[in-house]
Design an enzyme around this catalytic site. Structure first.
Site, PDB file in Angstrom:
ATOM      1  CG  HIS A   1     -28.925  26.304   4.496  1.00  0.00           C
ATOM      2  ND1 HIS A   1     -28.673  27.540   3.951  1.00  0.00           N
ATOM      3  CD2 HIS A   1     -27.729  25.670   4.580  1.00  0.00           C
ATOM      4  CE1 HIS A   1     -27.367  27.646   3.719  1.00  0.00           C
ATOM      5  NE2 HIS A   1     -26.776  26.516   4.089  1.00  0.00           N
TER       6      HIS A   1
ATOM      7  CB  SER B   1     -22.757  25.381  12.833  1.00  0.00           C
ATOM      8  OG  SER B   1     -22.483  26.003  11.608  1.00  0.00           O
TER       9      SER B   1
ATOM     10  CB  ILE C   1     -27.416  28.716   8.300  1.00  0.00           C
ATOM     11  CG1 ILE C   1     -27.616  29.959   7.447  1.00  0.00           C
ATOM     12  CG2 ILE C   1     -27.579  27.476   7.451  1.00  0.00           C
ATOM     13  CD1 ILE C   1     -29.003  30.136   6.854  1.00  0.00           C
TER      14      ILE C   1
ATOM     15  NE  ARG D   1      -5.340  11.262   7.721  1.00  0.00           N
ATOM     16  CZ  ARG D   1      -5.786  11.908   8.787  1.00  0.00           C
ATOM     17  NH1 ARG D   1      -6.337  13.094   8.636  1.00  0.00           N
ATOM     18  NH2 ARG D   1      -5.689  11.376   9.976  1.00  0.00           N
ATOM     19  CD  GLU D   2       2.090   8.112   4.101  1.00  0.00           C
ATOM     20  OE1 GLU D   2       0.891   8.331   3.768  1.00  0.00           O
ATOM     21  OE2 GLU D   2       2.582   6.973   4.138  1.00  0.00           O
ATOM     22  CG  LEU D   3       0.184  14.609  -1.053  1.00  0.00           C
ATOM     23  CD1 LEU D   3       1.613  14.878  -1.512  1.00  0.00           C
ATOM     24  CD2 LEU D   3      -0.675  14.184  -2.244  1.00  0.00           C
TER      25      LEU D   3
ATOM     26  CE  LYS E   1     -19.692  19.535  -4.654  1.00  0.00           C
ATOM     27  NZ  LYS E   1     -19.076  18.348  -4.032  1.00  0.00           N
TER      28      LYS E   1
ATOM     29  CG  HIS F   1     -17.912  30.805   2.078  1.00  0.00           C
ATOM     30  ND1 HIS F   1     -19.206  31.124   1.761  1.00  0.00           N
ATOM     31  CD2 HIS F   1     -17.865  29.468   2.177  1.00  0.00           C
ATOM     32  CE1 HIS F   1     -19.906  30.004   1.665  1.00  0.00           C
ATOM     33  NE2 HIS F   1     -19.117  28.992   1.921  1.00  0.00           N
TER      34      HIS F   1
ATOM     35  CB  CYS G   1     -23.355  28.741   4.854  1.00  0.00           C
ATOM     36  SG  CYS G   1     -23.217  26.938   4.999  1.00  0.00           S
TER      37      CYS G   1
HETATM   38  N1  GLN Z   1     -26.904  23.635   9.565  1.00  0.00           N
HETATM   39  C1  GLN Z   1     -25.609  23.499   9.016  1.00  0.00           C
HETATM   40  C2  GLN Z   1     -24.660  24.499   9.660  1.00  0.00           C
HETATM   41  O1  GLN Z   1     -25.067  25.579   9.926  1.00  0.00           O
HETATM   42  C3  GLN Z   1     -25.614  23.708   7.516  1.00  0.00           C
HETATM   43  C4  GLN Z   1     -24.251  23.532   6.915  1.00  0.00           C
HETATM   44  C5  GLN Z   1     -24.220  23.538   5.399  1.00  0.00           C
HETATM   45  O2  GLN Z   1     -25.077  24.049   4.743  1.00  0.00           O
HETATM   46  N2  GLN Z   1     -23.217  22.977   4.828  1.00  0.00           N
HETATM   47  O3  GLN Z   1     -23.507  24.222   9.868  1.00  0.00           O
HETATM   48 ZN    ZN Z   2     -24.816  25.998   3.867  1.00  0.00          ZN
END
Ligand code: GLN
Ligand code: ZN
Length: 768
Positions: free
Chosen positions: A651, A443, A441, A16-18, A116, A704, A736
């Site tokens: 989800h 985490s 969601i 992973r040098e880059l 993507k 995000h 999320c």
């Molecule tokens: N349950 C996961 C979290 O909350 C869902 C993550 C995801 O949608 N990528 O991290």
């Molecule tokens: Zn998510």
């Protein structure tokens, strides 16, 4: 004579040098010269490795500091105005500002959009075009790398993103006009200049990638190919052009592609076996080379050399050996570098694997067999046959127990005992939830200490009991916070999980993990997908312990958290010796066992995440129904066995789901928690038209962003949902998981979210 060809090699370096060099540069710890020196060294190693492996047509300009589409943007000078670039050549800092945004003296700009690359997990930087878009050659990278290789005594074939695909992949700004209509001719002039200069330097071949033509394309788009390549052929001189496609068959574009005034056409026979039928039906021109993609460039398993030779023989009924170039189905960018290095894997499993290096050898062997006959490579063929045979018969790939369960499974009939309306009543009653219930969601923040403890535990520096009690402390804190905030359906926080796929893979038979198997996801971000090599089985409960502990901390209903079968499949390297649907149903059965165990332990709410559902859609729409049929059925197998009073959540995130809400409805989850905060109510509009008919939580807090959304903004979002959905169907939740955020962002944001739910409940007169 047939020639061996390679379409591209992983850029990142074995160690992973880059990554280290680019991130060092961004942090100001590595100079531009040092960064360029690392890149030169990597390129040299990669070229030399290909030459040693026996590859005759070696690519250049397939290396990139960030992304090949961004390289094309630099090459044609399509730098958006906000980066205030006015130089001759696109400099390093402008390049990285486009990729990642920049905040420095006199410049505060966000990055260009990223999305993507087809159905891969690689992401490219989306080109932007304004109505009066100007193009000019603003990067000599393709020329420089060609010259650099020649200095080393290696003749390469420069690879460019083709002009038509480049425009299709981009997005118009401040206009509705199609980039292809407005900009093709001026863009092609820049390509003409680049190709003209490469021709003057003596490039024998230039490859232009036009992968967009494996998707459904309009007649106008196909016609654009003809216009572009007629012009490029004029300047190419003695340089021969290759138009390369990959990731599926070329369908309705076949006739035009094979008529283009170019010297070679590249087709993918792994993902697009229909290409063979297209050749049979329409024939293949005798004045062109065929780049035959026969080695899977997207997956990690050894090639069935004998089957590939049969395919190559088949092709030779339509093209002569002299016309044939033998290669992988696409750039090897999408696989790790070297399986041979995985000393942690047993020799049997290793003998089934081919990463980039091993694939080069396969390409060379196949080419030699075409030219000199199978006898010339008898040894390699025998080794290959033996490895395939152990793979076919091993009880690690074939478990009797799993097979029997699969045989007994009628995937189309699995469903909940009673319909949603009836379930809903019992669930509401026994959960005792208010209107507009709040949840999250899964985490909670994976702050540095969580990662430090995990690393120590993995290195045996912390004992199992000590690690567990550390995690219990984290769970206790997360639950206390959620109780104080008033989250109606709390979670345990997923602190024990490194990754939502890896965690479950590590607890299932049929999965293996690499040490060095990194693949570029975007820029300097690499992922290490697990290998799903055999029949999948869950020997014992994977999450029940954590759910039980969490539930012992509170009276509120703790939600059980699982990753769904389609997401497990999408984010792994999946065995190619049986249909993906089959593997998906095995995963579904394994996760179903976990769902049942959670229910038996007392869980009243269980969430099964499927964020990758949309990614699995085939590139061509004629494959959609088939895919959605088994993907949806797999989810129903996972969740269909629970009692009516058990509430199933799912989800989804990362993509637009607007165009297949009906299929999501067929998954029959009681509650759908879906990313929405950034999508300008577009998603909500869909619910106006489609009767989704179940509970739904459009995300209100954009996780995000570090930003803490104020109460009135969150309340507004809930009100917006209420305009299209009845209040008694709605949930309030973030977009999320909160894994990547910090507690001091998450706490006020969730407090505001709950407060917003209270405000709207009061307004609607539904206070519990
Ligand atoms: N349950 C996961 C979290 O909350 C869902 C993550 C995801 O949608 N990528 O991290
Ligand atoms: Zn998510």
């Amino acid at each position: 004579m047939a020639l061996s060809v390679n379409l591209g090699f992983p850029r990142i370096g074995r160690d992973r040098e880059l990554k280290r060099a680019t991130e060092g540069y961004w942090a100001g710890k590595v100079s531009a010269d040092e960064l360029q020196a690392v890149c030169s060294r990597l390129r040299r190693e990669q070229w030399e490795e290909q030459r040693k492996a026996g590859i005759e047509l070696i690519p250049s300009n397939s290396f990139s500091l960030y992304d090949q589409v961004l390289d094309a943007t630099a090459m044609v000078g399509a730098v958006p105005e906000r980066y205030r670039w006015d130089g001759e050549q696109v400099d390093l800092d402008t390049y990285f500002a486009m990729a990642r945004g920049a905040q420095r003296e006199g410049l505060d700009v966000h990055a260009m959009e990223m999305t993507k690359w087809f159905d891969t997990n690689y992401h490219y930087i989306v080109p932007e075009f304004v109505p009066d878009q100007k193009f000019r050659m603003a990067s000599t990278k393709p020329l420089d790398e060609f010259a650099e290789a020649r200095e080393l005594g290696i003749t390469t074939r420069p690879v460019l993103v083709g002009p038509v695909s480049y425009l299709i992949l981009g997005k118009p700004r401040e206009t509705e006009a199609e980039p292809l209509e407005s900009h093709l001719d001026s863009l092609v002039e820049v390509y003409a200049e680049v190709i003209g200069r490469l021709a003057a330097m003596g490039a024998e071949w230039v490859q232009l990638d036009e992968p967009c033509f494996v998707e459904n394309r309009s007649a106008a788009e196909i016609a654009a190919l003809e216009r572009a390549y007629r012009r490029l052929a004029e300047v190419a001189g003695d340089t021969r052009l290759i138009v390369q496609t990959y990731f599926d068959h070329v369908g309705e574009a076949y006739a035009t592609l094979t008529r283009l005034p170019v010297a070679a056409i590249g087709l993918d026979f792994v993902r697009g076996p229909e290409n063979l039928a297209l050749m049979r039906e329409h024939g293949f021109p005798s004045d062109k080379h065929l780049v035959a993609g026969v080695v899977d460039g997207r997956n990690v398993w050894i090639n069935d050399l004998s089957a590939s030779l049969e395919l190559l023989e088949d092709l030779q009924s339509m093209v002569s050996a002299d016309q044939l170039m033998v290669g992988a189905s696409c750039s090897l960018l999408h696989v790790p570098i070297e399986a041979g290095r995985e000393t942690g894997l047993d020799t049997e499993l290793k003998s089934w694997l081919a990463f980039a290096s091993e694939k080069l050898a396969e390409i060379a062997t196949l080419t030699r067999a075409v030219n000199e006959g199978r006898e010339a490579v008898a040894g390699a063929l025998a080794t290959n046959q033996a490895a395939l045979e152990t793979r076919r018969t091993s009880d690690r790939t074939q478990s009797r127990h799993v097979r029997e369960r699969m045989d007994a499974l009628d995937v189309d009939t699995v469903s909940r005992e009673v319909g949603f309306e009836q379930r809903r009543g019992v669930q509401r009653e026994q959960l005792g939830l208010p209107a507009l219930p709040t949840t999250v969601i899964g985490s909670f923040p994976q702050h540095p200490e969580v990662r430090v403890q995990r690393r120590k535990f993995l290195r045996d520096e912390v004992s199992r009991p000590d690690y567990d009690s550390f995690l219990e402390g984290e769970v206790r804190r997360a639950i206390k916070l959620q109780e104080e905030m008033g989250i109606d359906v709390p979670v345990h926080g997923e602190f024990e999980r490194n990754d939502m796929v890896e965690y479950f893979g590590e607890r299932m038979d049929g999965y293996a993990f690499t040490r060095f198997g990194w693949v570029q996801s975007f820029g300097s971000r690499y992922v290490k997908p697990p290998l799903l090599f055999g029949d999948v089985h869950r020997p014992e409960p994977m999450t029940v312990r954590w759910w039980e502990f969490a539930q012992s901390c509170t009276d509120r209903p703790i939600k059980g958290m699982l990753t769904g079968p389609v997401t497990m499949l999408q984010w792994s390297f999946v065995r190619d010796d049986q249909p993906r649907s089959e593997t998906c149903f095995q995963l579904a059965l394994a996760i179903r066992d976990e769902v049942q165990d959670l229910e038996a332990a007392g869980a009243r709410v269980i969430q099964v995440d499927e964020p990758a559902l949309r990614e699995g859609l085939p590139l061509r729409s004629d494959g959609w129904n088939e895919y959605l049929r088994w993907a949806v059925a797999a989810f129903r197998v996972t969740t269909g066995g629970v009692r009516p009073e058990t509430q199933i959540h799912t989800h989804m995130c990362y993509s637009e789901f607007n165009d297949f809400i009906e299929h999501i409805a067929r998954m029959d989850a009681d509650v759908l928690l879906i990313e929405n905060a950034r999508s300008d109510e577009e998603l909500l509009e869909v619910f106006r038209d489609v009767d989704y008919g179940r509970d739904i939580g459009p995300g209100v807090y954009d996780i995000h962003s570090p930003r803490v959304p104020p109460i009135d903004e969150l309340a507004d979002m809930i009100r917006a949902s209420m305009r299209v959905l009845p209040i008694d169907r709605l949930w309030v939740n973030p977009d999320c998981g909160l894994k990547t955020r910090k507690y001091d962002e998450v706490i006020p944001a969730l407090e505001n979210m709950v407060a917003a739910a209270h405000v709207v409940r009061a307004e609607a007169g539904v206070t519990a």
